[in-house]
Every structure is written in C-alpha cells, then in structure tokens.
Design an enzyme around this catalytic site. Structure first.
Site, PDB file in Angstrom:
ATOM      1  N   LYS A   8       0.865  -1.188   0.000  1.00  0.00           N
ATOM      2  CA  LYS A   8       0.000   0.000   0.000  1.00  0.00           C
ATOM      3  C   LYS A   8       0.889   1.222   0.000  1.00  0.00           C
ATOM      4  O   LYS A   8       2.032   1.164   0.437  1.00  0.00           O
ATOM      5  CB  LYS A   8      -0.856   0.030   1.273  1.00  0.00           C
ATOM      6  CG  LYS A   8      -2.066   0.928   1.172  1.00  0.00           C
ATOM      7  CD  LYS A   8      -3.194   0.186   0.506  1.00  0.00           C
ATOM      8  CE  LYS A   8      -4.497   0.931   0.559  1.00  0.00           C
ATOM      9  NZ  LYS A   8      -5.618   0.002   0.328  1.00  0.00           N
ATOM     10  N   ASP A  54      -7.142   4.040  -4.591  1.00  0.00           N
ATOM     11  CA  ASP A  54      -7.659   3.923  -3.229  1.00  0.00           C
ATOM     12  C   ASP A  54      -8.326   5.277  -2.917  1.00  0.00           C
ATOM     13  O   ASP A  54      -8.758   5.954  -3.856  1.00  0.00           O
ATOM     14  CB  ASP A  54      -6.513   3.569  -2.264  1.00  0.00           C
ATOM     15  CG  ASP A  54      -7.012   3.028  -0.930  1.00  0.00           C
ATOM     16  OD1 ASP A  54      -7.435   1.867  -0.875  1.00  0.00           O
ATOM     17  OD2 ASP A  54      -7.002   3.786   0.062  1.00  0.00           O
TER      18      ASP A  54
HETATM   19  N1  GLU Z   1      -7.525  -0.036  -2.854  1.00  0.00           N
HETATM   20  C1  GLU Z   1      -8.261  -1.254  -3.002  1.00  0.00           C
HETATM   21  C2  GLU Z   1      -8.247  -2.040  -1.711  1.00  0.00           C
HETATM   22  O1  GLU Z   1      -8.040  -1.503  -0.659  1.00  0.00           O
HETATM   23  C3  GLU Z   1      -7.835  -2.061  -4.211  1.00  0.00           C
HETATM   24  C4  GLU Z   1      -6.397  -2.466  -4.257  1.00  0.00           C
HETATM   25  C5  GLU Z   1      -5.981  -3.112  -5.561  1.00  0.00           C
HETATM   26  O2  GLU Z   1      -6.803  -3.274  -6.434  1.00  0.00           O
HETATM   27  O3  GLU Z   1      -4.790  -3.400  -5.667  1.00  0.00           O
HETATM   28  O4  GLU Z   1      -8.517  -3.211  -1.700  1.00  0.00           O
END
Ligand code: GLU
Length: 419
Positions: free
Chosen positions: A106, A146
C-alpha cells in the site's frame, strides 16, 4: 479521529489472537507481523504560484509470500507510516482470503488533493511515481486506486513509469482507464463485491433483501456503487453520507436520482435538496436505525465511543479497517454481525488481478465475463470463511483471518526462509 488509534497495532492484535486460536507458535507467524520493506519519500512539487512544497509519500511492501506486492495508493491528509503499514498488511490478508496470487502492499501521499490544482496534482503524481519507481513494477509491486485516487491518476502513473523504463508498461498499475488497458468492471468491482458479500449473507440466512434497510457511510467509489447495487437487489437505502454531510429518508432514497446527482464531479450531498430528504450528522448516520450498515469511508469509524450505539444488525465493511479492535469486541458481544473488510471489500483487488492477467496476456475480457468471474471468486471466498467460522464456532472476522493466516503460513513453509 482518536489520536491514540494505531491501525497497525490493531492488526497485530488480531493476528496474535487468531494465531493463538489456530494453535500456531510465535515463530510460525512472526514473519506476518512486519512489513518486508518500507519506503518513505519526500516529494517536492512546484506549485502554480512558483513556490515549492514538499509532501511525504509512502510505499510499504508488507508481504510477498504468495506473489507480487499489491495494493492501492491513497491521497489523504491523514496518511502516515502506521496507517500505510496497516493498510498494506490488510492487503496481504485480503489477497490470501480470496486466494489471488498476490502479496500485500500500500502507499500514499499525505495531502488533501482538493487543495491542489489539477496541474499540481499531476506534478505530484509524476514526482511521487518517479520516487517509488525503483521498487514498483508489473512483476514486483502493482499499485491501484484507493481513497482520493482514480483511473485518471493511474493513467499518469502508467505514463511516468513507462517513460522512465523506455517502453510502455501498462501492467505497472491496475484500475487504469479502459483505453490504457484497464479492465471493464474494475471501477465498480469493490462496490459490487460488497453487494455480493451482503447477498451471500442474506441467502445463507434466508433474508429477503426487500425487507432490508441500508445506511452507507461514504458515497465514493465503493459506497455509491454498493448502495446502488443493493438497491437494485431490492434493499431500501435509508441514509448515506459523504465528507460534507449525511442525508436520510426513511421512505428510501431515490437512488437513480442520487446517482445522477453524484455523477457530476464536485457535487456534494449538502446541496442535495429533495422533498423528504433531511440532513444528518456522521454520528447519526453510523447509529441510524437500519438493518445493514456499510461503512465505506476511512478507518476507526466504529470504536469504543459508539459501538454500543450501533443499531444495524449487520455491518458490511466497504472501507479498510472501519471498525477498531475495541469496537469489534463490543459489536461481537452485542451479537452484531460483521462481514470483515478483508472479505467484503476484496472485489476491487480481485478485479485488479483480472486486469493484470488481461494485461499480461494482451487480452481484454467483456464485462459479462469479468462480473461473472468476480462473483465466482467472491462467492467461493465467502463460503470458505463461513465454513471456517462454523468449524471454529467463531465470528467471520476471526474466520477470515484464519483462512488468510493458514494460507500465508503454508506458503512460508513451502518456500522456506532464504538463505
Ligand atoms: N484499494 C483497493 C483495496 O483496498 C484495491 C487495491 C488493488 O486493487 O490493488 O482493496
């Protein structure tokens, strides 16, 4: 938000508890308690008035036992290292629960993007991408949208990364614009997954969606899609909120009208004036008299200060970490059902996986195929968690972590520890 709240500490607490329930030794799971790699960057941006501002950016690679690091990038004033560490860890567990071959990662930048001009936002994104470029890549670590980031930002990342590498590299991120190799259905996938999880719960317990009232905190990409799809299934959406206000209507909000209103960029709920619709506070929204509550905003929204006041019988976590560990204990004692984030909101990363697979194969699937595959993965993951919960006579959060930890520990055993 409570200043003492530390989502990373909350993650460790759950891990310790669930590892104990599974009878693991500390050395079986110690590797799961730390991010493998943490990068913090200072991102200088030339503002439109010629001054230079420096923003803090992060990319945390939590775990790669089951595949490349995967997870979103968020732009928010609250972003800090402990938050990104927790969010990256949740991604690792989420990918394991739904059994996609990814680890967890992340990132984010501590910034309120609403205070930037479009050009400043582009410059910030380009410089941040350049500064994390050494550790990302289609086979290494794949960012995605996100909070406050979207397909457009992913497009800028694709361009910046591709220019640095000297060749087009669309697979470096998911959640891209369709024209740049994005997947059909990706933008709606997280909200669709929330709807699928809720429907699976209803089916299992013989609940008719037409009898259910729903409140949704956060009408962003996740909350608005979840609300709309649940409404299509027959649920009555009685309240929702965004950063500006909450709104409520016991007779049920007109979702077609509301979705149209929200589709205009910049439209806020505080200006949504309709007969029978009244403004409510965020706290009133969370404690609204309804059957299902979907927190789809930020972490720590339900905690020891309000968990005893929640009236919903079922909470479906659209956001990551919306219920703190202390809040969760109170809800559990009260018999409130929680469909946990690492299961309920996994639709986004599942569809990201589909996008990545399409990119690697230079193929594109039609929307029907994407949605059908998404449903298959979510239904299977839901059933796996329910089975685990029944076997251990525990709640769905503990069960989801059990499924994830078992898969991660197994991967570690099979790989061994290098060198
Ligand atoms: N931000 C989204 C999550 O928290 C998707 C992350 C992604 O697709 O890599 O799951």
């Amino acid at each position: 938000m409570d200043n003492n709240y530390n989502p990373y500490q909350d993650l460790i607490k759950i891990l310790d508890k669930v590892a104990g329930m599974l009878g693991y030794e500390e050395s079986d799971v110690s590797i799961l308690k730390y991010p493998e790699r943490e990068l913090q960057v200072s991102v200088p941006v030339e503002m439109d008035d010629g001054t230079v501002k420096v923003f803090q950016g992060y990319r945390v690679q939590y775990n790669s036992l089951r595949g490349p690091y995967k997870g979103g990038l968020r732009y928010h004033p609250q972003v800090n290292m402990d938050e990104v560490k927790a969010l990256s860890g949740w991604m690792a567990f989420k990918c394991a629960v739904v059994d996609v071959p990814y680890g967890g990662g992340k990132g984010g930048v501590t910034v309120d993007p609403n205070t930037l001009s479009h050009k400043e936002l582009v410059r910030l994104t380009r410089r941040f991408t350049a500064m994390i470029a050494p550790i990302i890549g289609p086979e290494i670590d794949i960012p995605a949208p996100d909070v406050n980031t979207n397909a457009e930002i992913m497009g800028i990342i694709v361009d910046t990364y591709s220019m640095l590498k000297g060749h087009s590299s669309p697979g470096v991120v998911t959640g891209k614009p369709i024209e740049l190799g994005g997947s059909l259905g990706r933008a709606e996938a997280t909200g669709r997954g929330v709807m699928i999880s809720t429907m699976e719960y209803f089916k299992k317990h013989g609940i008719d969606p037409k009898t259910q009232t729903v409140a949704v905190q956060g009408m962003g990409n996740v909350g608005s899609v979840a609300a709309n799809l649940l409404n299509e299934k027959g649920c009555k959406i009685v309240a929702c909120s965004d950063v500006s206000t909450g709104i409520a209507c016991e007779a049920g909000l007109d979702m077609a009208d509301l979705m149209k209103y929200l589709s205009v960029r910049g439209n806020l709920l505080k200006d949504y004036k309709r007969d029978g619709v009244r403004m409510i506070s965020n706290e009133e929204l969370l404690t609204f008299d309804c059957d299902v509550l979907v927190p789809a905003a930020l972490e720590n929204q339900i905690n020891e200060t309000n968990a005893d006041k929640i009236k919903a019988k079922i909470i479906v976590e659209g956001a990551n970490g919306p219920v703190s560990v202390k809040g969760d204990e109170i809800l559990d004692k009260r018999g409130v059902i929680v469909i946990p984030d690492i299961l309920a909101n996994a639709g986004g990363v599942v569809c990201s996986y589909f996008e990545w697979v399409q990119n690697l194969q230079f193929m594109s699937w039609n929307l029907e195929t994407v949605n059908q595959k998404l449903e298959e993965v979510m239904v299977k993951a839901f059933a796996g968690v329910v089975k685990k919960a029944e076997e251990h006579n525990t709640n769905m959060r503990n069960a989801a972590y059990m499924v994830a930890i078992e898969r991660l520990v197994r991967a570690k055993k099979l790989r061994g520890i290098f060198p």
